[in-house]
Design a protein around this motif. Structure first.
Motif, PDB file in Angstrom:
ATOM      1  N   LEU A   3       0.836  -1.192   0.000  1.00 48.46           N
ATOM      2  CA  LEU A   3       0.000   0.000   0.000  1.00 48.46           C
ATOM      3  C   LEU A   3       0.876   1.251   0.000  1.00 48.46           C
ATOM      4  O   LEU A   3       1.976   1.254   0.553  1.00 48.46           O
ATOM      5  N   THR A   8      -3.565   6.297   3.725  1.00 50.18           N
ATOM      6  CA  THR A   8      -4.097   5.143   4.451  1.00 50.18           C
ATOM      7  C   THR A   8      -4.597   5.567   5.830  1.00 50.18           C
ATOM      8  O   THR A   8      -4.166   6.580   6.379  1.00 50.18           O
ATOM      9  N   TRP A  20      -5.284   0.808   6.035  1.00 50.64           N
ATOM     10  CA  TRP A  20      -6.187   0.485   4.944  1.00 50.64           C
ATOM     11  C   TRP A  20      -6.563   1.719   4.135  1.00 50.64           C
ATOM     12  O   TRP A  20      -6.447   2.850   4.602  1.00 50.64           O
ATOM     13  N   SER A  23     -11.201   2.499  -2.365  1.00 53.60           N
ATOM     14  CA  SER A  23     -11.340   3.234  -3.617  1.00 53.60           C
ATOM     15  C   SER A  23     -12.694   2.940  -4.238  1.00 53.60           C
ATOM     16  O   SER A  23     -13.111   1.782  -4.333  1.00 53.60           O
ATOM     17  N   ASP A  45     -13.443  -0.984  -3.534  1.00 56.76           N
ATOM     18  CA  ASP A  45     -12.353  -1.911  -3.205  1.00 56.76           C
ATOM     19  C   ASP A  45     -11.702  -1.482  -1.897  1.00 56.76           C
ATOM     20  O   ASP A  45     -11.373  -0.304  -1.712  1.00 56.76           O
ATOM     21  N   HIS A  47      -8.412  -2.222   0.609  1.00 60.41           N
ATOM     22  CA  HIS A  47      -7.058  -2.765   0.629  1.00 60.41           C
ATOM     23  C   HIS A  47      -6.506  -2.586   2.046  1.00 60.41           C
ATOM     24  O   HIS A  47      -6.566  -1.489   2.609  1.00 60.41           O
ATOM     25  N   VAL A  57      -1.041  -7.940   1.392  1.00 57.75           N
ATOM     26  CA  VAL A  57      -2.180  -7.036   1.336  1.00 57.75           C
ATOM     27  C   VAL A  57      -3.479  -7.826   1.144  1.00 57.75           C
ATOM     28  O   VAL A  57      -3.555  -8.731   0.321  1.00 57.75           O
ATOM     29  N   HIS A  59      -7.330  -7.791  -0.099  1.00 55.78           N
ATOM     30  CA  HIS A  59      -8.203  -7.085  -1.028  1.00 55.78           C
ATOM     31  C   HIS A  59      -9.622  -7.627  -0.873  1.00 55.78           C
ATOM     32  O   HIS A  59      -9.827  -8.843  -0.873  1.00 55.78           O
ATOM     33  N   ARG A  61     -13.781  -6.663  -2.258  1.00 55.83           N
ATOM     34  CA  ARG A  61     -14.618  -5.813  -3.117  1.00 55.83           C
ATOM     35  C   ARG A  61     -16.051  -5.841  -2.610  1.00 55.83           C
ATOM     36  O   ARG A  61     -16.659  -6.905  -2.486  1.00 55.83           O
ATOM     37  N   TRP A  98      -5.891 -15.563   5.412  1.00 50.82           N
ATOM     38  CA  TRP A  98      -4.940 -14.473   5.162  1.00 50.82           C
ATOM     39  C   TRP A  98      -3.888 -14.433   6.251  1.00 50.82           C
ATOM     40  O   TRP A  98      -4.187 -14.566   7.440  1.00 50.82           O
ATOM     41  N   ASP A 104      -0.395 -11.905   0.066  1.00 46.73           N
ATOM     42  CA  ASP A 104      -1.559 -11.181  -0.418  1.00 46.73           C
ATOM     43  C   ASP A 104      -2.764 -12.118  -0.368  1.00 46.73           C
ATOM     44  O   ASP A 104      -2.629 -13.341  -0.450  1.00 46.73           O
ATOM     45  N   ASP A 106      -7.008 -12.254  -1.660  1.00 49.17           N
ATOM     46  CA  ASP A 106      -8.218 -11.707  -2.252  1.00 49.17           C
ATOM     47  C   ASP A 106      -9.414 -12.411  -1.622  1.00 49.17           C
ATOM     48  O   ASP A 106      -9.574 -13.625  -1.790  1.00 49.17           O
TER      49      ASP A 106
END
Length: 237
Positions: A3, A8, A20, A23, A45, A47, A57, A59, A61, A98, A104, A106
């Motif tokens: 990031l 943040t 974090w 966006s 999104d 992050h 990171v 992610h 959505r 995670w 990373d 998702d």
């Protein structure tokens, strides 16, 4: 991809600091003459990283309807996402695998629907059951060992009678409860942040609303709670 160090926000979760940013993504529709256009929101999104500028990171959505349920409106897109939603996402992503600071991750879109549940993150636990407490024995001032009989298995099959560790003093364990459990080092256990043992009185369950809007305990009709759980597509296994 780490990031950026600017823009943040920080959040403390379980004695750890995460950074974090979010966006907003829009869909633009332009008229054939090129003079008129409008934009419609598509998704946001999120992050997250354990360290500012660090690796590993997360992610996620969020469709706009999910955010609307948390009281976040599109017209407020310059306003930060609710802290409770960010915290819930981080905790859930860790439960899903995670590893902050290492990999990373998702969060699969199909999992985001769990985050819209208005009650508590424990709805995602692998074992959920309505039980009758046969015996509660203190382990220390903040935890106890419970011998329980299953009244109604909702998710998973712990057995007709079983033992588990509750992150509550024995004196606070009710005679009947809705419990949310996962495997621990010493067998089944509750998740400490929410205790995981919810009192049943009559035909109602005392449950915590962590929707980001109310933040309080309150009784809720048991059939409605069971319907919510069933609505996640599990039912009895």
């Amino acid at each position: 991809m780490p990031l950026p160090r600017s823009r943040t926000r920080g959040i403390h979760i379980d004695e750890e600091v995460y950074h974090w940013l979010a966006s907003m993504h829009w869909e633009f529709n332009v008229a054939p003459d090129g003079r008129r256009w409008k934009k419609d929101p598509k998704f946001v999104d999120l992050h997250v990283a354990a360290e500012e500028g660090g690796v590993g990171v997360l992610h996620a959505r969020f469709p706009v309807p999910v955010l609307s349920e948390w009281g976040w409106q599109v017209r407020d897109h310059r306003r930060a996402l609710p802290d409770d939603l960010v915290a819930r996402t981080i905790r859930y992503a860790i439960k899903e695998g995670w590893q902050p600071g290492e990999t990373d991750f998702d969060l699969p879109p199909r999992r985001v629907r769990y985050l819209r549940t208005l009650r508590h993150l424990l709805y995602t636990e692998p074992i959920i059951a309505r039980i009758r407490v046969l015996k509660a024995t203190s382990r220390d001032r903040n935890s106890s060992t419970i011998h329980a009989a299953v009244i109604h298995p909702i998710r998973g099959r712990p057995g007709s009678e079983f033992h588990f560790t509750a992150m509550l003093p024995a004196k606070h364990i009710p005679d009947q409860a809705l419990v949310f459990l996962h495997p621990g080092e010493d067998g089944l256990t509750t998740w400490g942040s929410y205790a995981g043992v919810f009192r049943i009185s009559g035909n109602a369950v005392l449950i915590y609303d962590s929707s980001g809007q109310e933040h309080r305990w309150g009784f809720r009709p048991l059939p409605i709670v069971l319907e919510e759980l069933g609505g996640l597509g599990w039912g009895e296994e």
